[in-house]
Design an enzyme around this catalytic site. Structure first.
Site, mmCIF file in Angstrom:
data_model
loop_
_atom_site.group_PDB
_atom_site.id
_atom_site.type_symbol
_atom_site.label_atom_id
_atom_site.label_comp_id
_atom_site.label_asym_id
_atom_site.label_seq_id
_atom_site.Cartn_x
_atom_site.Cartn_y
_atom_site.Cartn_z
ATOM 1 N N SER A 232 0.926 -1.091 0.034
ATOM 2 C CA SER A 232 -0.024 -0.077 0.048
ATOM 3 C C SER A 232 0.993 1.043 -0.089
ATOM 4 C CB SER A 232 -1.036 -0.016 1.235
ATOM 5 O OG SER A 232 -1.792 1.067 0.852
ATOM 6 N N HIS B 100 -7.775 -5.186 -1.168
ATOM 7 C CA HIS B 100 -6.791 -4.493 -0.726
ATOM 8 C C HIS B 100 -5.932 -5.390 0.286
ATOM 9 C CE1 HIS B 100 -3.805 -1.227 -0.586
ATOM 10 N NE2 HIS B 100 -4.054 -0.863 0.646
#
Length: 707
Positions: free
Chosen positions: A565, A680
């Site tokens: 991320s 994610h």
């Protein structure tokens, strides 16, 4: 608190010849913008071809089968600690194993939970539900109605996206409520106003979502009513970076209040109180969060200094204000419960029936205090504080607590110390260990040391290294390092069982770098690297590596890095700026195109962290660090491994795709893999996690152990 979510993370000069190329300023200049078509046929065909090559490179490696088997065994082990959630006098837990790869939601009694073999009752089986409905449902938590704690809204994601479907569930019957709330998929924020009314922000149609894809219109929705009949309570602005969120607070004294957050920026909120006459903005600092309530005192955590009523609350502190003062509109006189020093930060705040449990980081080591309200002369609120005796040199987290009692559970873990669970009565905080996870790897001969590196501005950057005690200090040890460096998120010691089994047991080393941008030392540590000051984060990361090499704990040929991320952005920048420092780089679910990041998935919500290309100074800086824009032909880079997921609707797989495509265009070797599920977090099921871990460890073995 009423709402509970039950959920399952040197100099930085460019090296090499010449200056970096001018980055593309818009889509017209970007030859790979077509890969931004999230699930378009052409993009997915490209993904399929790339996956085929990477699968062959990693899964055909003779080590893969063993790595995968070990990772899956650890992830699915039945003797893991079933982390508790106190609900309705029971212990609830969401559990995954080999028999339940997507997971079951289950409960047992508090007494039975304390035994070695609790008897569990399943209330919801996601594998069975997915099979019956032809969907891959991923658990995203549940929102519970107080005070009865019988009705809940289950949050279900199709494949792991942030967007969820909400379904009303009855914990007593173990069934979805017939004719109950059943709200279709959207990114949505919800809480119970009462048994028949929800406070909900979601996609109501055109003009109700921010540029970053979050809802900013809050409405009340009545039981049995169509979405079209919901009544608007509050409206933010389409220009808001985040969205609007409800939160209902209750406490053990019977107090109850409804609040709304308007996320104007990622770190800046407007806080509102919901009243019978409408919503009222509260005079709270923009960089603050309501963290709970006890005895009518609302807990406020600050990320900026706050002066009110003659009191100044420092940044990074915890304070309390009376609910009655918020309701009446009188001048607030906050009472400071905890003020950190320069090496401390708050890690967690939870209210019990009559107390507050405060978890802090003290030089990246966990500490816990119990704070208790009391009456002093004149009737004003005062507070006492007592430390809780728990193992040192570990990360301590609040696993569960409730405002229905003073019972609480705390988890304790270190790099080499398997997670333990401790039960505590906050009224008499003498914790007792009730659960212990067995060791998942052989830690014999391993040690943990903490060092400091000196960054480019002279700041000392702490880091931990786990290695064999008898390791030769000649730079020959294969070592992997991770960090995050953003959003005030701290990185603290944890028991990484799979890393221990697949990496440390092989005689290798692991490093955790506590660089700026994170929250290890509070708001100032984070703000040191905001927007155009961000280069210092990357300097810190490089400085840690150089300090390791200077101590001969490893060397560039044997050194690899990984992060996801925002940590994936860190890896991309490190790949570009210092290719000479690492021989392996794993870039996970990353941001990489910092010129167009605001146009991809939820990117516009992070302008508070990164800056915006709409601001000339910030655009100029982003052009200097954007990994996608700064890849250069003719530079000797370490072959990176970039992986992402198709279902990631937060960062989006587009960044990783485009980065790999540019590497290919420049003739630079790379590996790329895109899993089709998992969101994610890559958390669709335990097999996906094991697969991703095994592939990553094969990559590091190839790059660092064989060189």
């Amino acid at each position: 608190m009423k709402k509970r979510i039950l959920s399952l993370v040197s100099a930085a000069l460019l090296t090499g010849a010449g200056a970096p190329p001018s980055p593309p300023s818009d889509a017209a200049d970007d030859p790979f913008v077509w890969l931004e078509d999230w699930t378009g046929p052409r993009a997915m065909q490209w993904v399929e071809a790339e996956n085929k090559a990477t699968v062959a490179a990693f899964r055909n490696d003779p080590r893969y089968a063993g790595y995968y088997s070990d990772a899956l065994a650890i992830a699915s082990a039945k003797d893991r600690i079933a982390m508790p959630m106190l609900v309705h006098g029971r212990i609830y837990n969401f559990w995954r194993d080999a028999d339940h790869p997507q997971g079951i939601w289950r409960y047992t009694s508090e007494a039975d939970y304390a035994t070695d073999a609790p008897r569990w009752t399943t209330v919801l089986d996601l594998d069975a539900l997915s099979k019956a409905e032809g969907r891959k449902w991923v658990w995203k938590g549940a929102t519970i109605l107080d005070p009865e704690e019988r009705l809940v809204l289950v949050n279900l994601s199709d494949g792991g996206e942030d967007a969820v479907t909400l379904r009303e569930f009855d914990l007593e019957t173990g069934q979805f409520v017939k004719g109950g709330f059943d709200i279709p998929t959207s990114k949505q924020n919800v809480d119970w106003l009462d048994q028949d009314t929800l406070l909900i922000a979601r996609d109501w149609g055109e003009g109700s979502m921010t540029k970053s894809g979050y809802p900013f219109v809050m409405k009340t929705l009545k039981r049995g009513a169509a979405l079209s009949a919901a009544e608007e309570v509050y409206r933010g602005e389409a220009s808001d970076q985040v969205g609007t969120y409800p939160i209902i607070l209750t406490d053990g004294s019977g107090n109850r209040a409804a609040f709304l957050y308007r996320g104007v920026t990622f770190f800046g909120n407007e806080t509102y109180l919901v009243t019978d006459g409408g919503v009222k903005r509260l005079p709270l600092p923009t960089k603050s969060n309501v963290q709970g309530m006890v005895d009518g005192q609302v807990l406020i955590q600050t990320s900026e200094a706050w002066t009110s009523g003659g009191m100044t609350v420092p940044a990074g502190a915890l304070a309390a204000v009376p609910l009655k003062a918020l309701q009446s509109g009188e001048v607030l006189k906050p009472h400071i419960l905890f003020a950190p020093d320069a090496r401390q930060s708050i890690d967690g705040v939870t209210a019990t029936k009559g107390h507050v449990i405060l978890a802090i980081n003290d030089n990246v080591r966990g500490r816990v205090q119990v704070l208790t309200p009391k009456k002093v002369d004149g009737g004003a609120a005062g507070w006492t504080s007592r430390p809780v005796a728990l193992p040192d040199n570990a990360t301590i987290s609040i696993a569960s607590a409730t405002d229905k009692s003073d019972t609480a559970y705390l988890s304790v873990a270190g790099f080499l110390a398997p997670t333990t669970l401790w039960a505590m009565d906050a009224a008499d905080p003498k914790p007792v260990q009730v659960k212990a996870m067995p060791a998942r790897f052989d830690a014999t001969g391993l040690v943990v040391e903490q060092y400091e590196a000196t960054s480019t501005d002279g700041t000392k950057i702490p880091y931990f290294i786990v290695h064999r005690k008898d390791m030769k200090k000649d730079g020959s040890t294969p070592t992997i390092m991770t960090a995050y460096g953003g959003f005030e998120v701290p990185m603290t010691p944890s028991y990484a069982a799979i890393t221990g089994k697949l990496w440390l047991e092989r005689g290798n080393s692991f490093v955790l770098a506590n660089i700026r941008g994170g929250g290890e030392f509070g708001p100032a540590w984070h703000e040191a690297g905001l927007k155009t000051k961000r280069q210092i984060i990357y300097d810190d990361f490089a400085a840690v590596a150089q300090d390791i090499f200077a101590r001969k704990l490893s060397s560039p040929r044997k050194f690899g890095i990984y992060g996801g991320s925002n940590g994936g952005l860190l890896m991309g920048v490190a790949f570009n700026q210092h290719p000479e420092l690492w021989n392996g780089v794993v870039i996970q679910v990353p941001l990489l195109d910092m010129i167009r990041y605001e146009q991809i998935a939820a990117g516009a919500s992070w302008v508070d962290e990164y800056g915006s290309v709409s601001v000339p100074e910030e655009k100029a800086f982003l052009e200097t660090i954007s990994p996608y824009a700064n890849i250069r032909k003719g530079v000797k880079y370490p072959t990176p491994y970039i992986w992402t997921t198709t279902k990631d609707d937060r960062v989006g797989p587009q960044h990783a795709r485009k980065f790999a495509a540019r590497l290919k265009d420049y003739g630079i070797p790379y590996h790329f893999y895109e899993d089709t599920a998992g969101g994610h977090a890559g958390d669709a099921d335990i097999e996906q996690g094991a697969r991703l871990q095994a592939m990553q460890m094969v990559y590091f073995s190839q790059r660092l152990e064989e060189q």
